[in-house]
Design a protein around this motif. Structure first.
Motif, PDB file in Angstrom:
ATOM      1  N   PRO A  35       0.722  -1.295   0.048  1.00 53.91           N
ATOM      2  CA  PRO A  35      -0.222  -0.306  -0.099  1.00 53.91           C
ATOM      3  C   PRO A  35       0.739   1.245  -0.041  1.00 53.91           C
ATOM      4  O   PRO A  35       1.886   1.321   0.473  1.00 53.91           O
ATOM      5  CB  PRO A  35      -0.783  -0.248   1.242  1.00 53.91           C
ATOM      6  N   ARG A  36       0.296   2.240  -0.553  1.00 57.28           N
ATOM      7  CA  ARG A  36       0.910   3.709  -0.754  1.00 57.28           C
ATOM      8  C   ARG A  36       1.582   4.062   0.643  1.00 57.28           C
ATOM      9  O   ARG A  36       2.593   4.734   0.869  1.00 57.28           O
ATOM     10  CB  ARG A  36       0.143   4.552  -1.278  1.00 57.28           C
ATOM     11  N   SER A  37       0.681   3.694   1.719  1.00 60.00           N
ATOM     12  CA  SER A  37       0.970   4.520   3.099  1.00 60.00           C
ATOM     13  C   SER A  37       2.347   3.831   3.619  1.00 60.00           C
ATOM     14  O   SER A  37       3.076   4.076   4.624  1.00 60.00           O
ATOM     15  CB  SER A  37      -0.055   3.917   3.893  1.00 60.00           C
ATOM     16  N   LEU A  38       2.852   2.741   3.048  1.00 53.05           N
ATOM     17  CA  LEU A  38       4.154   2.187   3.344  1.00 53.05           C
ATOM     18  C   LEU A  38       5.372   2.894   2.835  1.00 53.05           C
ATOM     19  O   LEU A  38       6.561   2.467   3.283  1.00 53.05           O
ATOM     20  CB  LEU A  38       4.007   0.745   3.138  1.00 53.05           C
ATOM     21  N   HIS A  39       5.313   4.027   1.952  1.00 47.29           N
ATOM     22  CA  HIS A  39       6.336   4.513   1.825  1.00 47.29           C
ATOM     23  C   HIS A  39       6.891   5.741   2.723  1.00 47.29           C
ATOM     24  O   HIS A  39       6.106   6.221   3.307  1.00 47.29           O
ATOM     25  CB  HIS A  39       5.847   5.301   0.165  1.00 47.29           C
ATOM     26  N   THR A  40       8.199   5.968   2.451  1.00 54.90           N
ATOM     27  CA  THR A  40       8.684   7.155   3.175  1.00 54.90           C
ATOM     28  C   THR A  40       8.154   8.361   3.049  1.00 54.90           C
ATOM     29  O   THR A  40       8.314   9.483   3.730  1.00 54.90           O
ATOM     30  CB  THR A  40      10.281   6.811   3.337  1.00 54.90           C
ATOM     31  N   ASP A 119      -6.809   0.464  11.638  1.00 54.60           N
ATOM     32  CA  ASP A 119      -6.133   1.168  10.640  1.00 54.60           C
ATOM     33  C   ASP A 119      -6.810   1.235   9.366  1.00 54.60           C
ATOM     34  O   ASP A 119      -6.822   2.233   8.778  1.00 54.60           O
ATOM     35  CB  ASP A 119      -4.771   0.434  10.438  1.00 54.60           C
ATOM     36  N   ILE A 120      -7.335   0.121   8.912  1.00 57.22           N
ATOM     37  CA  ILE A 120      -8.268   0.191   7.831  1.00 57.22           C
ATOM     38  C   ILE A 120      -9.280   1.251   7.937  1.00 57.22           C
ATOM     39  O   ILE A 120      -9.737   1.965   7.017  1.00 57.22           O
ATOM     40  CB  ILE A 120      -9.012  -1.233   7.334  1.00 57.22           C
ATOM     41  N   ARG A 121     -10.131   1.612   8.909  1.00 61.00           N
ATOM     42  CA  ARG A 121     -11.033   2.440   8.901  1.00 61.00           C
ATOM     43  C   ARG A 121     -10.607   3.939   8.698  1.00 61.00           C
ATOM     44  O   ARG A 121     -11.102   4.824   8.465  1.00 61.00           O
ATOM     45  CB  ARG A 121     -11.783   2.401  10.576  1.00 61.00           C
ATOM     46  N   LYS A 122      -9.203   4.032   8.666  1.00 57.66           N
ATOM     47  CA  LYS A 122      -8.843   5.705   8.397  1.00 57.66           C
ATOM     48  C   LYS A 122      -8.534   5.799   7.141  1.00 57.66           C
ATOM     49  O   LYS A 122      -8.595   7.001   6.684  1.00 57.66           O
ATOM     50  CB  LYS A 122      -7.203   5.473   9.179  1.00 57.66           C
ATOM     51  N   HIS A 123      -8.903   4.768   6.277  1.00 61.20           N
ATOM     52  CA  HIS A 123      -8.779   4.932   4.682  1.00 61.20           C
ATOM     53  C   HIS A 123     -10.409   5.077   4.499  1.00 61.20           C
ATOM     54  O   HIS A 123     -10.827   4.270   3.551  1.00 61.20           O
ATOM     55  CB  HIS A 123      -8.104   3.874   4.199  1.00 61.20           C
ATOM     56  N   ASP A 124     -10.949   5.963   4.839  1.00 53.96           N
ATOM     57  CA  ASP A 124     -12.476   6.026   4.518  1.00 53.96           C
ATOM     58  C   ASP A 124     -12.656   7.060   3.389  1.00 53.96           C
ATOM     59  O   ASP A 124     -11.603   7.395   2.749  1.00 53.96           O
ATOM     60  CB  ASP A 124     -13.514   6.517   5.875  1.00 53.96           C
ATOM     61  N   ALA A 125     -14.065   7.617   3.311  1.00 56.45           N
ATOM     62  CA  ALA A 125     -14.182   8.364   2.037  1.00 56.45           C
ATOM     63  C   ALA A 125     -13.460   9.815   2.091  1.00 56.45           C
ATOM     64  O   ALA A 125     -13.243  10.387   0.937  1.00 56.45           O
ATOM     65  CB  ALA A 125     -15.682   8.867   1.862  1.00 56.45           C
ATOM     66  N   SER A 126     -12.968  10.055   3.357  1.00 55.87           N
ATOM     67  CA  SER A 126     -12.158  11.327   3.344  1.00 55.87           C
ATOM     68  C   SER A 126     -10.854  11.242   3.217  1.00 55.87           C
ATOM     69  O   SER A 126      -9.930  12.130   2.995  1.00 55.87           O
ATOM     70  CB  SER A 126     -12.590  12.089   4.467  1.00 55.87           C
ATOM     71  N   SER A 128      -7.030  10.111   1.040  1.00 51.79           N
ATOM     72  CA  SER A 128      -6.651  10.551  -0.225  1.00 51.79           C
ATOM     73  C   SER A 128      -6.509   9.032  -0.978  1.00 51.79           C
ATOM     74  O   SER A 128      -6.297   8.618  -1.899  1.00 51.79           O
ATOM     75  CB  SER A 128      -5.387  11.190  -0.390  1.00 51.79           C
ATOM     76  N   GLU A 129      -6.663   8.028   0.037  1.00 56.14           N
ATOM     77  CA  GLU A 129      -6.163   6.614  -0.378  1.00 56.14           C
ATOM     78  C   GLU A 129      -7.463   5.574   0.081  1.00 56.14           C
ATOM     79  O   GLU A 129      -7.209   4.885   1.314  1.00 56.14           O
ATOM     80  CB  GLU A 129      -4.924   6.049  -0.089  1.00 56.14           C
ATOM     81  N   PRO A 130      -8.468   5.623  -0.271  1.00 58.05           N
ATOM     82  CA  PRO A 130      -9.591   4.919   0.134  1.00 58.05           C
ATOM     83  C   PRO A 130      -9.298   3.246  -0.045  1.00 58.05           C
ATOM     84  O   PRO A 130      -9.103   2.963  -1.031  1.00 58.05           O
ATOM     85  CB  PRO A 130     -10.815   5.276  -0.589  1.00 58.05           C
ATOM     86  N   TRP A 131      -9.525   2.598   1.144  1.00 56.32           N
ATOM     87  CA  TRP A 131      -9.647   1.084   1.023  1.00 56.32           C
ATOM     88  C   TRP A 131     -11.088   0.685   1.518  1.00 56.32           C
ATOM     89  O   TRP A 131     -11.872   1.189   2.064  1.00 56.32           O
ATOM     90  CB  TRP A 131      -8.689   0.478   2.220  1.00 56.32           C
ATOM     91  N   THR A 142      -8.359   3.210  -4.611  1.00 54.53           N
ATOM     92  CA  THR A 142      -7.966   4.669  -5.061  1.00 54.53           C
ATOM     93  C   THR A 142      -8.100   4.829  -6.592  1.00 54.53           C
ATOM     94  O   THR A 142      -8.686   5.782  -7.085  1.00 54.53           O
ATOM     95  CB  THR A 142      -6.470   5.104  -4.593  1.00 54.53           C
ATOM     96  N   ASP A 143      -7.390   3.983  -7.215  1.00 59.80           N
ATOM     97  CA  ASP A 143      -7.507   4.004  -8.864  1.00 59.80           C
ATOM     98  C   ASP A 143      -8.866   3.472  -9.182  1.00 59.80           C
ATOM     99  O   ASP A 143      -9.016   3.666 -10.682  1.00 59.80           O
ATOM    100  CB  ASP A 143      -6.291   3.260  -9.370  1.00 59.80           C
ATOM    101  N   TRP A 144      -9.525   2.659  -8.568  1.00 56.71           N
ATOM    102  CA  TRP A 144     -10.637   2.193  -9.178  1.00 56.71           C
ATOM    103  C   TRP A 144     -11.859   3.247  -8.983  1.00 56.71           C
ATOM    104  O   TRP A 144     -12.717   3.057  -9.822  1.00 56.71           O
ATOM    105  CB  TRP A 144     -11.144   0.893  -8.258  1.00 56.71           C
TER     106      TRP A 144
END
Length: 746
Positions: A35-40, A119-126, A128-131, A142-144
């Motif tokens: 996932p993108r969030s694993l990038h520095t 942690d998954i809940r943090k990726h909601d509609a608000s 930038s990277e929804p899961w 995100t890309d879908w």
């Protein structure tokens, strides 16, 4: 305690290093994306490999993100332990990889990370990277979002499970949709958040369909949420105009709720090419502009898709019969009038052109041939048509607020919809709220992807950008009612009146009747055209059918682009011989518009070819034989005589366009534009009604049945229907016996 996933990844990296040259591994790619969030950093590395476009994403949209590992020096510089420590600390601002369950309790793919639900809940509609999650898996959508029909609708599930929404939007429960989602897989839900069944706790959501209107129970439902349904054949073309409550229903989402008391305040926004915007209320449209009425067909591009599935191959989409088409009188204002009032200035196409001095747009004029009209509805649906069509003085494009003399029903666009006569119904956007004049087509999924057609060889992943969007519809026709034998002799064909069979069996009549059409779809329980005779009137079954066995057939024909139907050909023997049907004169129906936008109903009466009747030498002990078609067409044995015949109809329009003979030649995986000759097989058979005091072999009478499957109006036994559809891979096993419940695409 080291987690299982990073150890596996770091070990693999070390093995790669031992096998490859150092330059190759200056930067290495993980086998599985992270996932993108694993990038520095929130930005992609400058040395990333170019992305491969995702097959469902429109041009210019981002494909699923492919993450990279940290530089190899970071992974191997301090040994395996240091490698894992550095790897596990990547992305401090994002969700950390959690301790995975021991091998004994978590045997899922060890190369994919685990995520806690918090942690998954943090990726909601608000975010930038929804899961979303499905079962025990986690997907970065995100890309879908850009490629998903409805776009923002899927965001309702962001940060949580998508399953409750798919349980409501049952149309998503199709293999091809699951395959698309699988491409966005990034990991698993941590075992600590899973129950004994290996799944997270079920979630409840508000049903967005709770306020949908109540529909007529006669409609044949394909999906309930969203509702997609067609009228049964006995109702489809009973009248020239389809009643509002029986007009076919095609929805992609729920029906928007608009306060009827405030409907006149509904706003329509129109944006011109220079960016200027003007707004009109529904009351403005009704009071400031002339009202026009146009009778026009709306037809789904998937009409008769079930025919293509059965005769050519598996198709993705709702398995419509012949009823994804209806005809109505629409009332509204011309779109061209509104665009002129809004200030759109178009180059006059009638101006003469001269060599070296061609007419060209001025600063305040646009070329109608180079622009598009984009429509957007309240529920996020979008589509477009060429501006030239909208401005054509004979094109009859309406912004409609009335249907068949009534206020536009909710299911059909209340309070305002576009009606684009002659074009695929997907362009007649309901619940219209915005119009944009643009130099490109609508960017929606429904314009760029779903409503296109391809060659039979192009498979499941065609080049979407190469094909043009469907606009004007090709010519088509269908059989909707059939009467045989006594049904014709005894005057049970409504449009023939109460008289017996005409002296000339090929001469039809267009007499109207308000009595119920008695086609096979209306016959309860048994599938015969004629009722089984009572013991008192039965006669022995002859070896063949009578030489003058009458048949009456009815149906519709239609061609897009305003082209009139000029001929309907009917064959009673599988295409060996042909005759012409009589076209019903519905000209007394006014408000037909500037061109032939309505369908043409047709009627035919003839005499069936002589057929050999099956005898007791052919076993009829199976449910299919006794309750289904009961016919033998010689397919199983070359020595058996033919006992069935196939009715065929094909239409020709005033441009001499005619229907293709076979669906195989026009097959496409989407099942769009299934316009080949319509075929209905019918078979005679003898049925026992008790001996009635007569001897062996007596007490039998002649009835007729059909081998046609669901969707063409002639009902078959439920188990046969399900089995046939299952063989085609269209539906799974169903317990309700309704083959119309096929889950599919658009």
């Amino acid at each position: 305690m080291a987690t299982r996933t990073p150890i596996h990844t770091a070990t693999r990296a070390l093995r790669q290093f031992a096998r490859r040259d150092a330059p190759e591994l200056a930067v290495c790619r993980l086998t599985q994306p992270l996932p993108r969030s694993l990038h520095t950093s929130g930005r992609r590395a400058s040395n990333d490999t170019a992305r491969v476009p995702h097959p469902k994403a429109p041009t210019g949209r981002r494909p699923p993100f492919q993450a990279r590992a940290a530089p190899l020096s970071l992974l191997v510089g301090g040994g395996l332990a240091a490698s894992f420590l550095a790897y596990s600390q990547l992305g401090e601002d994002g969700p950390r990889l959690q301790d995975a369950a021991p091998t004994s309790t978590d045997d899922r793919d060890p190369s994919l990370p685990r995520f806690r639900l918090a942690d998954i809940r943090k990726h909601d509609a608000s975010s930038s990277e929804p899961w979303v999650t499905l079962e025990d898996k986690v997907y970065d959508i995100t890309d879908w979002i850009a490629a998903h029909p409805g776009g923002d609708v899927i965001l309702r599930a962001a940060g949580a499970s998508i399953e409750p929404y798919w349980n409501i939007f049952t149309i998503h429960k199709a293999p091809h949709v699951r395959e698309i989602l699988q491409q966005y897989l990034i990991g698993f839900i941590d075992a600590a958040d899973l129950g004994p069944d290996g799944l997270p706790a079920a979630e409840t959501i508000e049903d967005p369909f709770v306020d949908d209107p109540i529909r007529d129970p006669r409609l044949i439902t394909h999906t309930a949420k969203p509702r997609n349904a067609e009228p049964p054949n006995e109702e489809l073309d009973r009248t020239f105009r389809t009643p509002n409550e029986l007009f076919y229903v095609r929805h992609h989402m729920w029906v928007p709720v608009v306060d009827e008391a405030k409907a006149d305040e509904h706003l329509l926004s129109i944006e011109l090419p220079d960016g200027e915007t003007k707004q009109y209320t529904l009351e403005d449209l009704k009071t400031r502009f002339p009202t026009h009425r146009v009778t026009a067909v709306l037809q789904c591009s998937g009409n008769r898709r079930n025919d293509m599935t059965r005769h050519a191959g598996k198709t993705n989409g709702l398995q419509w019969g012949v009823g994804a088409i209806s005809n109505a009188e629409w009332e509204g204002v011309r779109l061209s009038d509104i665009l002129v009032d809004a200030g759109l200035k178009v180059l006059d196409a009638t101006l003469p052109t001269r060599k070296g001095n061609s007419a060209s747009p001025s600063d305040d004029q646009v070329d109608a041939n180079a622009l598009h009209v984009q429509f957007t509805g309240l529920e996020a649906y979008g589509a477009s048509i060429p501006l030239a069509k909208a401005l054509d003085p004979r094109g009859d494009v309406l912004l409609a607020f009335g249907m068949n003399g009534e206020t536009l029903p909710r299911d059909h666009g209340f309070p305002l919809r576009a009606v684009v006569p002659g074009h695929v119904a997907a362009r007649s956007v309901k619940w219209l709220s915005k119009i944009v004049i643009s130099d490109e087509e609508s960017t929606s999924q429904w314009q760029r992807r779903d409503y296109k057609s391809f060659g039979p060889n192009e498979g499941a992943n065609p080049d979407w950008d190469r094909a043009v969007s469907i606009q004007e519809m090709p010519v088509t026709s269908a059989i909707t009612g059939v009467w045989v034998g006594d049904c014709v002799r005894r005057g049970r064909v409504p449009w023939m009146g109460s008289s017996s069979t005409p002296s000339n069996p090929h001469q039809t009549t267009t007499q109207n009747s308000s009595s119920r059409i008695l086609d096979m779809a209306a016959v309860p329980k048994k599938i015969g055209f004629t009722p089984e005779p009572s013991p008192a009137t039965t006669t022995p079954c002859p070896p063949t059918t009578p030489p003058d066995e009458p048949i009456a057939v009815q149906g519709y024909a239609y061609s897009g682009g305003g082209r009139a139907i000029t001929r309907v050909d009917v064959s009673l023997d599988g295409g060996k011989t042909w005759d012409q049907a009589e076209l019903v004169n519905d000209s007394q129906n006014k408000c037909t518009g500037n061109k032939s936008w309505a369908w043409t109903r047709w009627r035919y009466v003839g005499a069936l070819p002589i057929l050999t009747l099956p005898t007791t030498t052919f076993p009829q002990t199976s449910p299919t034989a006794e309750r289904g078609s009961g016919c033998h067409d010689g397919a199983s044995s070359k020595t058996k005589p033919k006992h069935c015949t196939t009715l065929i109809v094909k239409a020709t329009d005033d441009a001499y366009n005619t229907q293709p003979e076979s669906h195989r030649g026009i097959y496409n995986v989407r099942g769009n534009l299934a316009t080949a000759w319509h075929r209905v097989k019918i078979c005679p058979r003898c049925t026992g009604t008790g001996d009635g005091g007569v001897g062996e072999g007596k007490g039998k009478g002649l009835t007729w049945s059909t081998g046609e499957t669901y969707g063409c109006g002639f009902r078959k036994e439920a188990e046969e229907v399900r089995e046939g559809m299952r063989r085609q891979g269209v539906v799974g096993a169903s317990s309700d016996g309704n083959a119309g419940s096929a889950e599919g695409g658009k």
